[in-house]
Design a protein around this motif. Sequence first.
Motif, PDB file in Angstrom:
ATOM      1  N   GLN A   1       0.821  -1.208   0.000  1.00  0.00           N
ATOM      2  CA  GLN A   1       0.000   0.000   0.000  1.00  0.00           C
ATOM      3  C   GLN A   1       0.855   1.258   0.000  1.00  0.00           C
ATOM      4  O   GLN A   1       1.874   1.316   0.707  1.00  0.00           O
ATOM      5  CB  GLN A   1      -0.939  -0.015   1.203  1.00  0.00           C
ATOM      6  N   ASP A   2       0.447   2.230  -0.796  1.00  0.00           N
ATOM      7  CA  ASP A   2       1.159   3.509  -0.836  1.00  0.00           C
ATOM      8  C   ASP A   2       0.963   4.229   0.501  1.00  0.00           C
ATOM      9  O   ASP A   2      -0.136   4.247   1.059  1.00  0.00           O
ATOM     10  CB  ASP A   2       0.634   4.365  -1.993  1.00  0.00           C
ATOM     11  N   LEU A   3       2.043   4.846   0.966  1.00  0.00           N
ATOM     12  CA  LEU A   3       2.041   5.566   2.238  1.00  0.00           C
ATOM     13  C   LEU A   3       1.143   6.802   2.187  1.00  0.00           C
ATOM     14  O   LEU A   3       0.614   7.233   3.212  1.00  0.00           O
ATOM     15  CB  LEU A   3       3.486   6.003   2.537  1.00  0.00           C
TER      16      LEU A   3
ATOM     17  N   THR B   1       2.925   4.398 -14.430  1.00  0.00           N
ATOM     18  CA  THR B   1       4.274   4.611 -13.916  1.00  0.00           C
ATOM     19  C   THR B   1       4.716   6.016 -14.280  1.00  0.00           C
ATOM     20  O   THR B   1       4.452   6.477 -15.406  1.00  0.00           O
ATOM     21  CB  THR B   1       5.270   3.554 -14.451  1.00  0.00           C
ATOM     22  N   ASN B   2       5.296   6.705 -13.334  1.00  0.00           N
ATOM     23  CA  ASN B   2       5.857   8.022 -13.593  1.00  0.00           C
ATOM     24  C   ASN B   2       7.328   7.815 -13.939  1.00  0.00           C
ATOM     25  O   ASN B   2       8.098   7.313 -13.111  1.00  0.00           O
ATOM     26  CB  ASN B   2       5.705   8.920 -12.363  1.00  0.00           C
ATOM     27  N   ASN B   3       7.686   8.162 -15.158  1.00  0.00           N
ATOM     28  CA  ASN B   3       9.048   7.903 -15.642  1.00  0.00           C
ATOM     29  C   ASN B   3       9.849   9.202 -15.672  1.00  0.00           C
ATOM     30  O   ASN B   3       9.678  10.009 -16.582  1.00  0.00           O
ATOM     31  CB  ASN B   3       8.981   7.292 -17.042  1.00  0.00           C
TER      32      ASN B   3
ATOM     33  N   GLN C   1       8.119  11.358 -11.097  1.00  0.00           N
ATOM     34  CA  GLN C   1       8.748  10.257 -10.353  1.00  0.00           C
ATOM     35  C   GLN C   1       9.573  10.813  -9.188  1.00  0.00           C
ATOM     36  O   GLN C   1      10.426  11.685  -9.380  1.00  0.00           O
ATOM     37  CB  GLN C   1       9.656   9.430 -11.281  1.00  0.00           C
ATOM     38  N   SER C   2       9.308  10.311  -7.985  1.00  0.00           N
ATOM     39  CA  SER C   2      10.045  10.779  -6.817  1.00  0.00           C
ATOM     40  C   SER C   2      10.910   9.678  -6.206  1.00  0.00           C
ATOM     41  O   SER C   2      11.848   9.970  -5.469  1.00  0.00           O
ATOM     42  CB  SER C   2       9.083  11.336  -5.763  1.00  0.00           C
ATOM     43  N   VAL C   3      10.605   8.420  -6.481  1.00  0.00           N
ATOM     44  CA  VAL C   3      11.409   7.301  -5.975  1.00  0.00           C
ATOM     45  C   VAL C   3      12.049   6.605  -7.181  1.00  0.00           C
ATOM     46  O   VAL C   3      11.343   6.137  -8.092  1.00  0.00           O
ATOM     47  CB  VAL C   3      10.549   6.299  -5.171  1.00  0.00           C
TER      48      VAL C   3
ATOM     49  N   TYR D   1       4.822   0.802 -10.305  1.00  0.00           N
ATOM     50  CA  TYR D   1       3.559   1.125 -10.967  1.00  0.00           C
ATOM     51  C   TYR D   1       2.519   1.413  -9.899  1.00  0.00           C
ATOM     52  O   TYR D   1       2.391   0.650  -8.937  1.00  0.00           O
ATOM     53  CB  TYR D   1       3.112  -0.048 -11.851  1.00  0.00           C
ATOM     54  N   HIS D   2       1.806   2.499 -10.067  1.00  0.00           N
ATOM     55  CA  HIS D   2       0.713   2.839  -9.166  1.00  0.00           C
ATOM     56  C   HIS D   2      -0.549   2.132  -9.681  1.00  0.00           C
ATOM     57  O   HIS D   2      -0.932   2.305 -10.844  1.00  0.00           O
ATOM     58  CB  HIS D   2       0.441   4.343  -9.183  1.00  0.00           C
ATOM     59  N   LEU D   3      -1.194   1.385  -8.810  1.00  0.00           N
ATOM     60  CA  LEU D   3      -2.498   0.791  -9.111  1.00  0.00           C
ATOM     61  C   LEU D   3      -3.525   1.546  -8.274  1.00  0.00           C
ATOM     62  O   LEU D   3      -3.501   1.494  -7.038  1.00  0.00           O
ATOM     63  CB  LEU D   3      -2.499  -0.699  -8.754  1.00  0.00           C
TER      64      LEU D   3
HETATM   65  P1  AMP Z   1       6.384   8.407  -7.641  1.00  0.00           P
HETATM   66  O1  AMP Z   1       6.170   9.829  -7.204  1.00  0.00           O
HETATM   67  O2  AMP Z   1       5.677   8.034  -8.897  1.00  0.00           O
HETATM   68  O3  AMP Z   1       7.866   8.086  -7.678  1.00  0.00           O
HETATM   69  O4  AMP Z   1       5.739   7.519  -6.528  1.00  0.00           O
HETATM   70  C1  AMP Z   1       6.365   7.230  -5.330  1.00  0.00           C
HETATM   71  C2  AMP Z   1       5.294   6.781  -4.370  1.00  0.00           C
HETATM   72  O5  AMP Z   1       5.907   6.121  -3.304  1.00  0.00           O
HETATM   73  C3  AMP Z   1       4.474   7.926  -3.765  1.00  0.00           C
HETATM   74  O6  AMP Z   1       3.102   7.729  -4.087  1.00  0.00           O
HETATM   75  C4  AMP Z   1       4.735   7.803  -2.267  1.00  0.00           C
HETATM   76  O7  AMP Z   1       3.600   8.085  -1.501  1.00  0.00           O
HETATM   77  C5  AMP Z   1       5.170   6.354  -2.152  1.00  0.00           C
HETATM   78  N1  AMP Z   1       6.032   6.031  -1.037  1.00  0.00           N
HETATM   79  C6  AMP Z   1       7.191   6.638  -0.695  1.00  0.00           C
HETATM   80  N2  AMP Z   1       7.748   6.033   0.364  1.00  0.00           N
HETATM   81  C7  AMP Z   1       6.925   4.998   0.683  1.00  0.00           C
HETATM   82  C8  AMP Z   1       6.961   3.986   1.685  1.00  0.00           C
HETATM   83  N3  AMP Z   1       7.947   3.901   2.570  1.00  0.00           N
HETATM   84  N4  AMP Z   1       5.943   3.096   1.728  1.00  0.00           N
HETATM   85  C9  AMP Z   1       4.915   3.170   0.835  1.00  0.00           C
HETATM   86  N5  AMP Z   1       4.857   4.096  -0.139  1.00  0.00           N
HETATM   87  C10 AMP Z   1       5.838   5.001  -0.215  1.00  0.00           C
END
Ligand code: AMP
Length: 113
Positions: free
Chosen positions: A29-31, A85-87, A93-95, A100-102
């Motif tokens: 699950q997304d945080l 997916t944010n590329n 993209q932050s991580v 992939y976001h579902l």
């Molecule tokens: P993106 O911005 O597309 O790279 O998505 C990164 C996602 O990772 C964001 O929706 C964040 O909320 C999620 N995220 C970051 N750290 C965590 C974590 N420790 N556990 C779950 N989701 C996370």
Amino acid sequence: MPDCIFCKIAGREINAKFVYETDELAAFQDLNPQAPTHILIITKKHITRLSDCSQEDAPLLGKIQYAAKEIADKAGIAEGFRLVTNNGRKAGQSVDHLHYHLLGGRKMNWPPG
Ligand code: AMP
């Protein structure tokens, strides 16, 4: 990758609410959920982003699609979900680990912005 948060989640060094796991993939699950259902599907192999995958990764990418279908079925959102997916930074993209976001459980708008 030692400093990668999603590698640490896949390796169970950081807690997450897992909903699915195989030898090659994990989903949790997304945080910071953007919809009633917001699950991240990741490869256990560290790939920085879709642009950095190679041809040998193609079967793995296909498995992500099938995992999304299975997870969506289980989550009860099969009638309407988005897989995205944010590329790269420009796309949000932050991580820097392929994911992939579902998303589901609410009406999805288009264009996404
Ligand atoms: P993106 O911005 O597309 O790279 O998505 C990164 C996602 O990772 C964001 O929706 C964040 O909320 C999620 N995220 C970051 N750290 C965590 C974590 N420790 N556990 C779950 N989701 C996370």
